[in-house]
Design an enzyme around this catalytic site. Sequence first.
Site, PDB file in Angstrom:
ATOM      1  N   ASP A 178     -12.627   5.691   2.028  1.00 31.16           N
ATOM      2  CA  ASP A 178     -11.191   5.758   2.285  1.00 31.16           C
ATOM      3  C   ASP A 178     -10.718   7.213   2.292  1.00 31.16           C
ATOM      4  O   ASP A 178     -10.644   7.858   1.246  1.00 31.16           O
ATOM      5  CB  ASP A 178     -10.454   4.957   1.198  1.00 31.16           C
ATOM      6  CG  ASP A 178      -8.933   5.018   1.352  1.00 31.16           C
ATOM      7  OD1 ASP A 178      -8.440   5.733   2.235  1.00 31.16           O
ATOM      8  OD2 ASP A 178      -8.245   4.340   0.570  1.00 31.16           O
ATOM      9  N   GLU A 232      -7.137   0.726  -4.321  1.00 28.37           N
ATOM     10  CA  GLU A 232      -7.105   0.597  -2.860  1.00 28.37           C
ATOM     11  C   GLU A 232      -8.426   0.092  -2.284  1.00 28.37           C
ATOM     12  O   GLU A 232      -8.418  -0.831  -1.467  1.00 28.37           O
ATOM     13  CB  GLU A 232      -6.718   1.940  -2.234  1.00 28.37           C
ATOM     14  CG  GLU A 232      -5.235   2.232  -2.410  1.00 28.37           C
ATOM     15  CD  GLU A 232      -4.870   3.695  -2.340  1.00 28.37           C
ATOM     16  OE1 GLU A 232      -5.723   4.508  -1.930  1.00 28.37           O
ATOM     17  OE2 GLU A 232      -3.729   4.033  -2.697  1.00 28.37           O
ATOM     18  N   ASP A 276       0.881  -1.160   0.000  1.00 30.20           N
ATOM     19  CA  ASP A 276       0.000   0.000   0.000  1.00 30.20           C
ATOM     20  C   ASP A 276       0.922   1.215   0.000  1.00 30.20           C
ATOM     21  O   ASP A 276       1.530   1.540   1.017  1.00 30.20           O
ATOM     22  CB  ASP A 276      -0.870  -0.046   1.269  1.00 30.20           C
ATOM     23  CG  ASP A 276      -1.636   1.257   1.509  1.00 30.20           C
ATOM     24  OD1 ASP A 276      -1.635   2.128   0.614  1.00 30.20           O
ATOM     25  OD2 ASP A 276      -2.224   1.399   2.595  1.00 30.20           O
ATOM     26  N   LYS A 303       3.019  11.233  -3.518  1.00 30.37           N
ATOM     27  CA  LYS A 303       1.926  10.594  -4.260  1.00 30.37           C
ATOM     28  C   LYS A 303       0.983  11.627  -4.873  1.00 30.37           C
ATOM     29  O   LYS A 303       0.321  11.356  -5.871  1.00 30.37           O
ATOM     30  CB  LYS A 303       1.168   9.683  -3.294  1.00 30.37           C
ATOM     31  CG  LYS A 303       0.140   8.786  -3.935  1.00 30.37           C
ATOM     32  CD  LYS A 303      -0.406   7.853  -2.879  1.00 30.37           C
ATOM     33  CE  LYS A 303      -1.528   6.998  -3.411  1.00 30.37           C
ATOM     34  NZ  LYS A 303      -2.057   6.137  -2.339  1.00 30.37           N
TER      35      LYS A 303
END
Length: 606
Positions: free
Chosen positions: A193, A171, A8, A70
Amino acid sequence: MERVIGIDLGTTNSCVSVVEDGVPVVIPNRGGYKTTPSIVAVTEAGKRLIGHIAKRQAITNAENTVVAAKRLIGRKWNSPQVATSIAMYQYRIVEGPHADVRIQLREKIYSVPEISAMILQEMKIIAEDYLGEEVSKAVITCPAYFNDNQRQATKDAGLIAGLDVIRVINEPTAAALAYGFGKKIDRLVAVYDLGGGTFDISLLEIGSEGVFKVVSTAGDTFLGGEDFDARIMDWLLADFQAKHGVDLRQDRMAMQRLKDAAEKAKCELSATRQTEINLPFIISTGRNEALHLQCQLTREKLEELTGDLIQQTIDICANTLDEAGLDIEDIEDVVLVGGMTRMPKVQERVAELFKREPCKGVHPDEVVALGAAIQGSMLVAEKSEVMLLDVTPHTLGIMVVGGFFEPLIPKDTTVPTSQTKTFTTVRDNQTAVKILVLQGESEKAEENELLGEFVLTGLRRAPKGEVEIDVTFEINADGIVAVSARDLETGQEQSITVTASSGLTKEEVKEMAQSSHEYLVERRRGEEAEKANQEAETLIGEIERYMPQVEEVVRGSEHGPEAISKAKEVVEHARNALRSGVPDAEMKEILDSLRRTLRMFKAVLT
Ligand code: AMP
């Protein structure tokens, strides 16, 4: 069977997992933590730091410490998100040669995938240390809402890190996979999320036959914990300015301390109702006088400062349900993922929207990596019990006459998939067509993301509308797009795998992979050398401890004094080697002599 790790790769933290004896487990790093900060830094001495150690020095080395890379991965230089990041972060973000984004650390300029690769490499090392064997295959997760460029760039990061990325999965899908693992259930679940940098909502059908189907997915790649921190910072900055008439924004170090304090306060307020933010000597006024920042932040105030951010996530959820034609009542469970879902207000608003308490059985920080490992083990297993059906998060199509966007693959289509549409020429005697491949939801081509372009040439001269061209879009299981155009008459074909826009060329990725490998070899060598040095120090200590006793015992014997002076020589030689450094092979010999000496001493004393 070959091991596959699940990674992850988070905005704030990363986590690695592997399936052992059929059970997915999270692998702790050397410090014993199950997640590692996604932070990379280069020190003044040129040393590369990753994870907790990079985080600890961030305040004093803010300019050379990359956080939240990211948020930049796969982005174009001129995108608004890049502009926001430039204003938000202390490190130097510069334009790359392909209108991509690069980051300068000390004298060197790195691509964003290279920075992400450093984190991936760290995760690979954590897994290798734990498993005691080399690992090369990985499944990496990315937000469902990542577009093709961002996925490609994530894959590139894997390649640079020396990993064979066998699949990039979303994800939320990974989270659902871990949630449904081992349960024989038929259920429609929502995965909410909210992480450090991104927000995702996905609706998935989990079938008792082991089929996971993504029904719908949406999100915002620029909405997360970082924005909550920024709100607290703005509030602190305004308060400080009002009290002291000083704008702290100009001071990088102060800003970094402020950011840390804001995040800390935010996390604390998940458990307490009030917290104190205390930053002594935040700035010097130049008159030998320092100012301190001190204030109280309550949970209510935090909720007031960030209410609209939470509302944005709730709106996206409601829209997604709407678009999928589902009612709130259809959702049978809600899974929370991401550190930000620990905030009570987030939990409250989610429960309010879905009219149910979110599921408590999964760990929000680990569930995604666990799902990735499950998927990895399934991909290499001979027969897999679970099938993953992911969807494409954006509509894909091409630009047609008038600057309009013609969709070929609508959003939420299950991948892998392929679609063909026939187009005709639009001008008389047109011998070439330019295909602009786009991704997005706007009718106007220019408002969508350009993924790539190519030209099909050599068409027969004919009046407009006579020559037919087939355009085919293919999306593979990683969600990566390939487009081809074919002249139906001549069979001539042109195609692209949409790769150029990841920001790097194939050659660049190869070079970066090579230098990353060299770094790894060098680092391993450094670690080995460090271990050898430590062992030598320990051995020397022990020998010296025994020395007086041994001297006493062997004093009268024939070879005693000679043995003692030999032992002293060995120790002296080792000390010099430790002081000045010697090649690995020589250190090995020194260690051998030290071990022999110690053995001899122990034998004398027993
Ligand atoms: P992730 O990307 O899932 O690792 O989430 C990281 C984000 O969650 C960061 O913005 C953290 O500040 C935030 N976070 C972590 N723990 C908490 C907490 N206890 N309360 C509120 N936010 C948290």
